[in-house]
Design a protein around this motif. Structure first.
Motif, short mmCIF file in Angstrom:
data_model
loop_
_atom_site.label_atom_id
_atom_site.label_comp_id
_atom_site.label_asym_id
_atom_site.label_seq_id
_atom_site.Cartn_x
_atom_site.Cartn_y
_atom_site.Cartn_z
N LYS A 159 2.83 -3.00 -12.36
CA LYS A 159 1.54 -3.29 -13.01
C LYS A 159 0.38 -2.86 -12.12
O LYS A 159 -0.63 -2.35 -12.60
CB LYS A 159 1.44 -4.79 -13.33
CG LYS A 159 2.39 -5.26 -14.42
CD LYS A 159 2.25 -6.76 -14.65
CE LYS A 159 3.17 -7.24 -15.76
NZ LYS A 159 3.08 -8.71 -15.96
N HIS A 160 0.53 -3.08 -10.82
CA HIS A 160 -0.50 -2.68 -9.87
C HIS A 160 -0.69 -1.16 -9.88
O HIS A 160 -1.83 -0.67 -9.88
CB HIS A 160 -0.10 -3.15 -8.47
CG HIS A 160 -1.14 -2.95 -7.43
ND1 HIS A 160 -2.38 -3.55 -7.45
CD2 HIS A 160 -1.12 -2.19 -6.28
CE1 HIS A 160 -3.08 -3.17 -6.39
NE2 HIS A 160 -2.33 -2.35 -5.67
N VAL A 179 0.83 -1.20 0.00
CA VAL A 179 0.00 0.00 0.00
C VAL A 179 0.87 1.25 0.00
O VAL A 179 0.67 2.17 -0.81
CB VAL A 179 -0.96 0.00 1.22
CG1 VAL A 179 -1.74 1.32 1.28
CG2 VAL A 179 -1.90 -1.18 1.15
N GLU A 180 1.85 1.29 0.90
CA GLU A 180 2.72 2.47 1.00
C GLU A 180 3.57 2.62 -0.25
O GLU A 180 3.75 3.73 -0.77
CB GLU A 180 3.62 2.37 2.23
CG GLU A 180 2.90 2.46 3.56
CD GLU A 180 2.36 1.11 4.04
OE1 GLU A 180 2.52 0.11 3.30
OE2 GLU A 180 1.79 1.06 5.15
N GLU A 181 4.11 1.51 -0.75
CA GLU A 181 4.95 1.56 -1.95
C GLU A 181 4.17 2.03 -3.17
O GLU A 181 4.66 2.83 -3.97
CB GLU A 181 5.58 0.19 -2.23
CG GLU A 181 6.55 -0.29 -1.17
CD GLU A 181 5.89 -1.14 -0.10
OE1 GLU A 181 4.67 -0.98 0.11
OE2 GLU A 181 6.59 -1.96 0.52
N HIS A 229 11.44 -4.14 -0.24
CA HIS A 229 11.82 -5.13 0.76
C HIS A 229 10.71 -6.18 0.87
O HIS A 229 9.60 -5.99 0.37
CB HIS A 229 12.03 -4.44 2.11
CG HIS A 229 13.08 -3.37 2.07
ND1 HIS A 229 14.43 -3.65 2.02
CD2 HIS A 229 12.97 -2.00 2.06
CE1 HIS A 229 15.11 -2.52 1.96
NE2 HIS A 229 14.25 -1.50 1.99
N PRO A 230 11.00 -7.31 1.51
CA PRO A 230 9.95 -8.33 1.66
C PRO A 230 8.71 -7.78 2.34
O PRO A 230 8.78 -6.92 3.23
CB PRO A 230 10.63 -9.40 2.52
CG PRO A 230 12.09 -9.25 2.23
CD PRO A 230 12.30 -7.77 2.05
N ILE A 231 7.55 -8.26 1.91
CA ILE A 231 6.30 -7.90 2.56
C ILE A 231 6.34 -8.41 3.99
O ILE A 231 6.68 -9.57 4.23
CB ILE A 231 5.11 -8.53 1.81
CG1 ILE A 231 5.02 -7.96 0.39
CG2 ILE A 231 3.79 -8.30 2.56
CD1 ILE A 231 4.09 -8.73 -0.53
N PRO A 232 6.03 -7.58 4.98
CA PRO A 232 6.08 -8.03 6.38
C PRO A 232 5.14 -9.21 6.63
O PRO A 232 4.06 -9.30 6.02
CB PRO A 232 5.64 -6.79 7.17
CG PRO A 232 5.90 -5.63 6.27
CD PRO A 232 5.67 -6.15 4.88
N LEU A 233 5.54 -10.09 7.51
CA LEU A 233 4.73 -11.27 7.83
C LEU A 233 3.34 -10.88 8.33
O LEU A 233 2.35 -11.54 7.99
CB LEU A 233 5.45 -12.12 8.89
CG LEU A 233 4.71 -13.34 9.42
CD1 LEU A 233 4.35 -14.30 8.28
CD2 LEU A 233 5.55 -14.05 10.48
#
Length: 379
Positions: free
Chosen positions: A52-53, A21-23, A218-222
């Motif tokens: 794409k999103h 969302v933030e990105e 970065h990886p999506i937080p868990l």
């Protein structure tokens, strides 16, 4: 949409896209306020799907022309221009004759190679390597971008690939000049080889220095991925999954989006409708994928030059390899010499077999790493 909601190939829409969302908001905000972006992260974290999103958001899709140029498979400046032109034409076709005709009319150098199919739609007739001279066609493409009826957003995926072109060593400067003169377009330069992208955009001696807003993925937080996985498991049959299962998969693959999605896809497949996915299913899911991929991984290993293969196996055995040019590393894995290791690593990085982060090297494909440990290394 298929019955399995865990998409492993491409962007399937916002319902199947996790978080960012933030990105998404940041990328759109910077682009729509006249900035160019450099989006950097290792592969398989979802850079392409994020782009794409963004392009599918209501604030973008109706008011902008959006083009995603994937140059990962290109080997030359000629290939680059070919893919650039073909991608723009394909993106404009669904928007009607007026949209694509303006682009075709701008391409004087290749107009004779663009034909119409039986439905009256344009067909890019140039094969890879057929463009002569490519610089003229690139000038015409940018001429179109400067005058297009809508503001253009152009994303170039795997942008660091231009550094491997041998037919135009000045491509960075040439593109920088074109982009500076193009007020009707903004650009996203996405790349997975961080050390090369950093050199291009953060080094004062390079043409693109201070020309972009850098952004890392970065990886999506868990805590964001867990409710997403729980929701998708409930689709099409009311399956359930526990936090413990999601956490185990997430930690095992370090939150790398594509790898976690691959395992979740298999777990969803293994879980009967109305049942709960258990932790015991994880190894079954991974083993199934490794078994299906075994021939592919074996062939990749066989095709590697011997010196690269030996260094690759050494890095795989280490897991996270540091100081690989040290005498200790060379002796431990019985490698010929420090210079041969440096040469092999260069080739492995170029082919994306390994990644480098903070002077530490890892096998890029974590499933390949697992396969190697089970079938080759024996650890």
């Amino acid at each position: 949409m298929t019955n399995n909601p865990f998409v492993t190939n491409g962007y399937a829409g916002p319902d199947y896209f996790c978080d960012r969302v933030e990105e998404t908001a940041s990328l759109i905000q910077f682009l729509t306020n006249g900035n160019n972006m450099a989006l950097m992260s290792p592969r398989r974290l979802g850079k392409t799907d994020l782009i794409k999103h963004c392009f599918q958001q209501e604030s973008i899709k109706d008011d902008y022309y959006c083009f995603l140029i994937d140059i990962y498979a290109t080997n030359s400046f000629r290939d680059f221009v070919n893919v650039f032109g073909k991608t723009i034409l394909e993106a404009l076709k669904p928007k009607g004759r007026r949209a694509w005709e303006g682009f075709v009319n701008a391409l004087l150098s290749v107009r004779s190679e663009i034909s119409l199919d039986i439905n009256g739609n344009p067909v890019w007739g140039l094969g890879i390597g057929a463009l002569t001279p490519p610089q003229t066609t690139l000038d015409e493409i940018f001429s179109y971008l400067r005058t297009a009826e809508k503001h253009c957003l152009v994303a170039v995926d795997e942008f660091q690939q231009i550094l491997y072109y041998n037919d135009n060593k000045n491509i960075e400067a040439a593109l920088r000049t074109q982009i500076q003169q193009c007020n009707n377009a903004n650009f996203i330069f996405a790349g997975s080889q961080r050390h090369l992208m950093s050199e291009m955009f953060l080094s004062p001696s390079r043409p693109f220095y201070q020309s972009v807003v850098p952004m890392s993925l970065h990886p999506i937080p868990l805590d964001r991925y867990w409710p997403f996985a729980e929701r998708l498991f409930a689709k099409n049959g009311g399956r359930k999954i526990t936090y413990e299962v999601v956490e185990t998969v997430y930690q095992r693959f370090e939150g790398i989006t594509a790898n976690v999605q691959r395992v979740m896809n298999m777990l969803y497949l293994l879980t009967p409708q109305g049942e709960t996915c258990t932790k015991e299913m994880i190894d079954t899911a991974i083993d199934t994928f490794l078994q299906l991929s075994s021939e592919y991984y074996g062939e990749l290993l066989r095709q590697m030059p011997e010196k690269q293969r030996n260094v690759f196996l050494a890095i795989a055995a280490e897991g996270v390899a540091r100081s690989i040019s040290s005498g200790k590393f060379v002796r431990k894995y019985r490698l010929p010499s420090t210079s041969s290791v440096v040469s092999a690593v260069k080739g492995l990085l170029e082919k994306d077999f390994i990644t480098k982060t903070d002077n530490a090297y890892q096998v890029y494909d974590r499933f390949f790493q697992l396969w190697l440990k089970r079938r080759v290394i024996g650890k």
